[in-house]
Design a protein around this motif. Structure first.
Motif, PDB file in Angstrom:
ATOM      1  N   ILE A 106     -12.995 -18.005  43.988  1.00  0.00           N
ATOM      2  CA  ILE A 106     -12.753 -19.384  44.687  1.00  0.00           C
ATOM      3  C   ILE A 106     -13.686 -19.948  45.562  1.00  0.00           C
ATOM      4  O   ILE A 106     -13.947 -21.214  45.259  1.00  0.00           O
ATOM      5  CB  ILE A 106     -11.470 -19.239  45.315  1.00  0.00           C
ATOM      6  CG1 ILE A 106     -10.415 -18.524  44.459  1.00  0.00           C
ATOM      7  CG2 ILE A 106     -10.756 -20.413  46.132  1.00  0.00           C
ATOM      8  CD1 ILE A 106      -9.071 -18.143  45.207  1.00  0.00           C
ATOM      9  N   GLN A 107     -14.302 -19.276  46.121  1.00  0.00           N
ATOM     10  CA  GLN A 107     -15.389 -19.848  47.398  1.00  0.00           C
ATOM     11  C   GLN A 107     -16.740 -20.350  46.385  1.00  0.00           C
ATOM     12  O   GLN A 107     -17.169 -21.243  46.981  1.00  0.00           O
ATOM     13  CB  GLN A 107     -15.844 -18.599  48.073  1.00  0.00           C
ATOM     14  CG  GLN A 107     -16.776 -19.186  49.606  1.00  0.00           C
ATOM     15  CD  GLN A 107     -16.104 -19.999  50.154  1.00  0.00           C
ATOM     16  OE1 GLN A 107     -14.699 -19.999  50.305  1.00  0.00           O
ATOM     17  NE2 GLN A 107     -16.568 -21.140  50.921  1.00  0.00           N
ATOM     18  N   LEU A 108     -16.952 -19.611  45.397  1.00  0.00           N
ATOM     19  CA  LEU A 108     -18.048 -20.337  44.486  1.00  0.00           C
ATOM     20  C   LEU A 108     -17.834 -21.645  44.310  1.00  0.00           C
ATOM     21  O   LEU A 108     -18.670 -22.342  44.603  1.00  0.00           O
ATOM     22  CB  LEU A 108     -18.254 -19.423  43.396  1.00  0.00           C
ATOM     23  CG  LEU A 108     -19.473 -19.367  42.699  1.00  0.00           C
ATOM     24  CD1 LEU A 108     -19.775 -17.914  41.766  1.00  0.00           C
ATOM     25  CD2 LEU A 108     -19.911 -20.605  41.985  1.00  0.00           C
ATOM     26  N   GLY A 109     -16.698 -22.068  43.757  1.00  0.00           N
ATOM     27  CA  GLY A 109     -16.158 -23.299  43.492  1.00  0.00           C
ATOM     28  C   GLY A 109     -16.211 -24.324  44.892  1.00  0.00           C
ATOM     29  O   GLY A 109     -16.744 -25.432  44.555  1.00  0.00           O
ATOM     30  N   VAL A 110     -15.938 -23.678  45.834  1.00  0.00           N
ATOM     31  CA  VAL A 110     -15.837 -24.253  46.995  1.00  0.00           C
ATOM     32  C   VAL A 110     -17.330 -24.676  47.482  1.00  0.00           C
ATOM     33  O   VAL A 110     -17.506 -26.007  48.189  1.00  0.00           O
ATOM     34  CB  VAL A 110     -15.107 -23.630  48.077  1.00  0.00           C
ATOM     35  CG1 VAL A 110     -15.207 -24.298  49.545  1.00  0.00           C
ATOM     36  CG2 VAL A 110     -13.737 -23.584  47.864  1.00  0.00           C
ATOM     37  N   ASN A 111     -18.109 -23.861  47.366  1.00  0.00           N
ATOM     38  CA  ASN A 111     -19.331 -23.892  47.929  1.00  0.00           C
ATOM     39  C   ASN A 111     -20.244 -25.020  46.945  1.00  0.00           C
ATOM     40  O   ASN A 111     -21.382 -25.719  47.651  1.00  0.00           O
ATOM     41  CB  ASN A 111     -20.137 -22.635  47.800  1.00  0.00           C
ATOM     42  CG  ASN A 111     -19.815 -21.675  48.925  1.00  0.00           C
ATOM     43  OD1 ASN A 111     -19.315 -21.920  49.863  1.00  0.00           O
ATOM     44  ND2 ASN A 111     -20.010 -20.238  48.691  1.00  0.00           N
ATOM     45  N   ILE A 112     -20.015 -25.123  45.670  1.00  0.00           N
ATOM     46  CA  ILE A 112     -20.658 -26.019  44.990  1.00  0.00           C
ATOM     47  C   ILE A 112     -20.035 -27.501  45.554  1.00  0.00           C
ATOM     48  O   ILE A 112     -20.895 -28.323  45.615  1.00  0.00           O
ATOM     49  CB  ILE A 112     -20.222 -25.774  43.492  1.00  0.00           C
ATOM     50  CG1 ILE A 112     -20.727 -24.625  42.867  1.00  0.00           C
ATOM     51  CG2 ILE A 112     -20.716 -27.015  42.493  1.00  0.00           C
ATOM     52  CD1 ILE A 112     -20.253 -24.401  41.436  1.00  0.00           C
ATOM     53  N   GLY A 113     -18.885 -27.436  45.838  1.00  0.00           N
ATOM     54  CA  GLY A 113     -18.318 -28.841  46.410  1.00  0.00           C
ATOM     55  C   GLY A 113     -18.963 -28.979  47.957  1.00  0.00           C
ATOM     56  O   GLY A 113     -19.491 -30.092  48.205  1.00  0.00           O
TER      57      GLY A 113
END
Length: 310
Positions: A236-243
């Motif tokens: 989940i955090q991978l997507g958040v970090n892209i944002g």
């Protein structure tokens, strides 16, 4: 009455033998659950496509993303440029495809750093407890209390002077480190909670009774049984970090031209949204869909790994 004699070595051997079997059973069962979930299949398909875009952009376009024609500045989508052209006459489709690479690279590196730092701290806290746990908890609370945007502005403007030209590699490293510094406490809390539970298990007590050192207990016995919740968090955090990369770039303190990322593309068009909405719509859509795919993947993993969610 016959007294029961407990052999610590036998307990440790039984526990060590049971751990791999239980772990293999957990992941095997989780994979069977995932294969039947449309959420996993849809998000997995999107992630595979985005990874192909990042690793092999030439499969999708042969147009140079940095070469533009000012005579075609802001041109609408057409057969010549499917997504139209930006302010400098560059092909938005080509830039969107090539923008997947830096965006995913920052997200992946930041996630690896966050998980490593947070997991190591949480594992030590869950095993040692006491003063070590208290001190590291207070340090984590300081970082957790920093607003992400404010913390990013302070850190990145401290590294770089206004108007300074920073090499792309150094800038990417700075953005990654900034995200790691501001997000590791959550990974620490997740790992700490799992480590506190694992530290109370019989196989850990038996290993300690046999004289196993702290490092062996933490990394050989406790860590394999604490990975599942951290894996879900990391996805989940991978997507958040892209944002997060897009947010910092939009504010002008993250990645900058000539680096091509979705955040950079959105930042470049922020003052011309009315005149050329297509230059914002396409990179923003790819960004949102990618972030959503990783969040959906994390949700699917959580439901498959956690028996209570079935």
């Amino acid at each position: 009455m016959t007294d029961t004699i407990t052999d610590p070595q036998a307990e440790a051997e039984i526990g060590s033998a049971a751990e791999p079997a239980a772990e293999a059973g957990l992941w095997s069962d989780a994979w069977k659950q995932l294969r039947r979930r449309p959420l996993f299949l849809i998000s997995g398909t999107v992630i595979v496509i985005v990874l192909l875009m990042a690793l092999f952009p030439s499969l999708f376009t042969h147009v140079d993303p940095v070469t533009g024609n000012l005579d075609q500045s802001g041109a609408d989508p057409s057969s010549d440029a499917w997504f139209g052209r930006d302010l400098y006459g560059r092909d938005v489709y080509s830039r969107t495809i090539h923008g997947a690479g830096p965006s995913l690279a920052v997200g992946l590196l930041a996630t690896i750093g966050t998980v490593l730092v947070g997991s190591l701290a949480g594992l030590v806290m869950g095993y040692a407890r006491g003063l070590t746990d208290a001190v590291l908890s207070r340090i984590a609370e300081i970082f957790a209390g920093l607003p992400f945007v404010l913390g990013g502005i302070v850190i990145l403007t401290t590294f770089n002077k206004p108007g300074e030209i920073v090499p792309a590699g150094r800038l990417i490293a700075q953005v990654v480190l900034t995200i790691v510094v501001l997000t590791w406490p959550l990974a620490m809390r997740i790992m700490r909670a799992a480590a506190l539970t694992a530290a109370q298990q019989d196989y850990v007590k038996a290993a300690r009774a046999l004289g196993a050192g702290p490092l062996r207990i933490m990394f050989r016995h406790m860590l394999p049984n604490c990975l599942a919740p951290v894996l879900v968090y990391g996805t989940i955090q991978l997507g958040v970090n892209i944002g997060a990369e897009a947010t910092l770039s939009y504010l002008g303190i993250g990645l900058k031209d000539p680096v091509v990322s979705w955040g950079v593309m959105i930042a470049e068009v922020q003052s011309r949204i009315i005149q050329m909405p297509h230059a914002l719509f396409f990179p923003a859509t790819f960004l949102v869909v990618t972030v959503l795919a990783f969040v959906m993947m994390g949700d699917a993993l959580r439901d498959a790994i956690d028996p209570r969610g079935r």
